[in-house]
Design an enzyme around this catalytic site. Sequence first.
Site, short mmCIF file in Angstrom:
data_model
loop_
_atom_site.label_atom_id
_atom_site.label_comp_id
_atom_site.label_asym_id
_atom_site.label_seq_id
_atom_site.Cartn_x
_atom_site.Cartn_y
_atom_site.Cartn_z
N HIS A 10 69.45 14.23 49.44
CA HIS A 10 69.90 12.87 49.04
C HIS A 10 68.74 12.03 48.49
O HIS A 10 68.78 10.81 48.55
CB HIS A 10 70.52 12.11 50.22
N SER A 35 53.15 4.45 24.59
CA SER A 35 54.12 3.47 24.10
C SER A 35 53.44 2.68 22.99
O SER A 35 52.25 2.41 23.05
CB SER A 35 54.52 2.54 25.24
N LYS A 57 51.19 2.95 29.29
CA LYS A 57 52.23 3.95 29.53
C LYS A 57 51.84 5.37 29.15
O LYS A 57 51.11 5.59 28.20
CB LYS A 57 53.48 3.58 28.71
N GLU A 60 61.92 14.50 29.51
CA GLU A 60 63.16 13.75 29.29
C GLU A 60 64.06 14.45 28.27
O GLU A 60 65.29 14.47 28.41
CB GLU A 60 62.83 12.33 28.82
#
Length: 470
Positions: free
Chosen positions: A166, A287, A293, A300
């Site tokens: 979980h 970024s 970043k 992804e």
Amino acid sequence: MKKNSLNKQNNNKMWGGRFTTSLSELMEEFNSSIKFDQILYVEDIEGSLAHSEMLSRQNIISKKEYLSIKSGLEQIKKEISNNEFNFSTKLEDIHMNIENRLVEIIGEPGKKLHTARSRNDQVATDIKLWLRKKIDQIELSLKNLQRTLIEKSEIYYDLLMPGYTHLQVGQPVTFGHHLLAYVEMLGRDRGRLLDCRKRMSELPLGSAALAGTSYPIDRYFVADKLGFSKPTENSMDAVSDRDFAIEFMSASSLIAIHLSRLAEELVLWSSDRFDFVRLPEKFTTGSSIMPQKRNPDAAELIRAKPGRIFGNLIGLMTVLKGLPMTYGKDMQEDKEPVFDTAKHIELCLLNMDGIIKEIEPIPTKMMEALQKGYPTATDLADYLVKNLNIPFREAHHLTGRIVLLAETKLSSLEDLALEDIQSVVPNADLKILEVLKVQNSVSSRTSYGGTAPKNVLKAIKHAKKRFLKG
Ligand code: ARG
């Protein structure tokens, strides 16, 4: 310079005899598959070489004609691979583009190549030939990724990290054990691909349009020549079957699921909140506006690819459902999803392999997360059962109270004092403190398939034998 002229390819095409008007330009574009099926040229020529050799052995065409066809096809193969071939939408697909060029090059014998076959058995054969090669390539990439994961787990066989259920800290595990979980998934993926490849071993060619042919062909010879184990049994099934494409795409969907789960873990683990791993810089991006970043773009994208890979599977299943026997033009819609799936699965595997090769775990952060999560609570309950003869349900309850105590004291279980524990379980002794150490918890998980480091070392040995040999 393109070698073939387009002038001769007016609208009368291969079946000009029966038609009085030419195709609408709109229809010509709509109908043609050459833009995407040209990648089948190697397999199409391979099939035509075997077919024409068989025709000559069976005296359906002469040896001389076969040799002329052979040299023409070889020239065409060179022209296409040297990018000297002009593909024409008027000629609809790869099969007719090649046949038309063959006639341009060798004249009359070229017109005999299509004896005793049809594009229906030809296209099914081409796709099977193409897919078998792709499957071999993808299977190898799966094996390579398994190797990379196994090598990493060998380095980190005893590195402690939280195991989650979980997405809540559950029990401590080792990083090596976690990585080996994916080795198992990829092993099943390889099995599924090889299994579907086995069913791809029947040759459709020679089924002709749908009913077989009256020429005395030798399908066993062609099957053997092209590396199939035997000819298909039923000509109608052979030209309408695309099960193999669906099987491939469904095996690929499972690969995509597995890779996307690993990708999601990489995204989580590399986030500020977890900070469990550093991803290799070359698989991340910056970024354009936020200088701090480092975005896990490759992971992804891998996480996102199931979108198109499931889409391709559902797309083709939908095209085929309810199609009456045998070939329908609908089936031309089989190619793009199959090609797309093969391409993107391969890309995902290669990128994942690149990431895992250079991933760097951050042990201190993994340990910090472990300390926060009371991961040895199960060990504590088990201790109460084994040593103090308390029934498990009750031990579970008492442990819950000890966890609550740790929580109010802002302490880990490991750092609780014996007196604290005794306030809940009066007859607990010093040994209980040993049980609360994460290291001891992990070492105690020695059941087959468990996470104890010495088990992980054995599992690595076993995995190498099962997956990397040969
Ligand atoms: N381009 C067609 C396809 O990809 C080849 C088979 C065409 N057969 C036919 N009878 N029109 O499906």
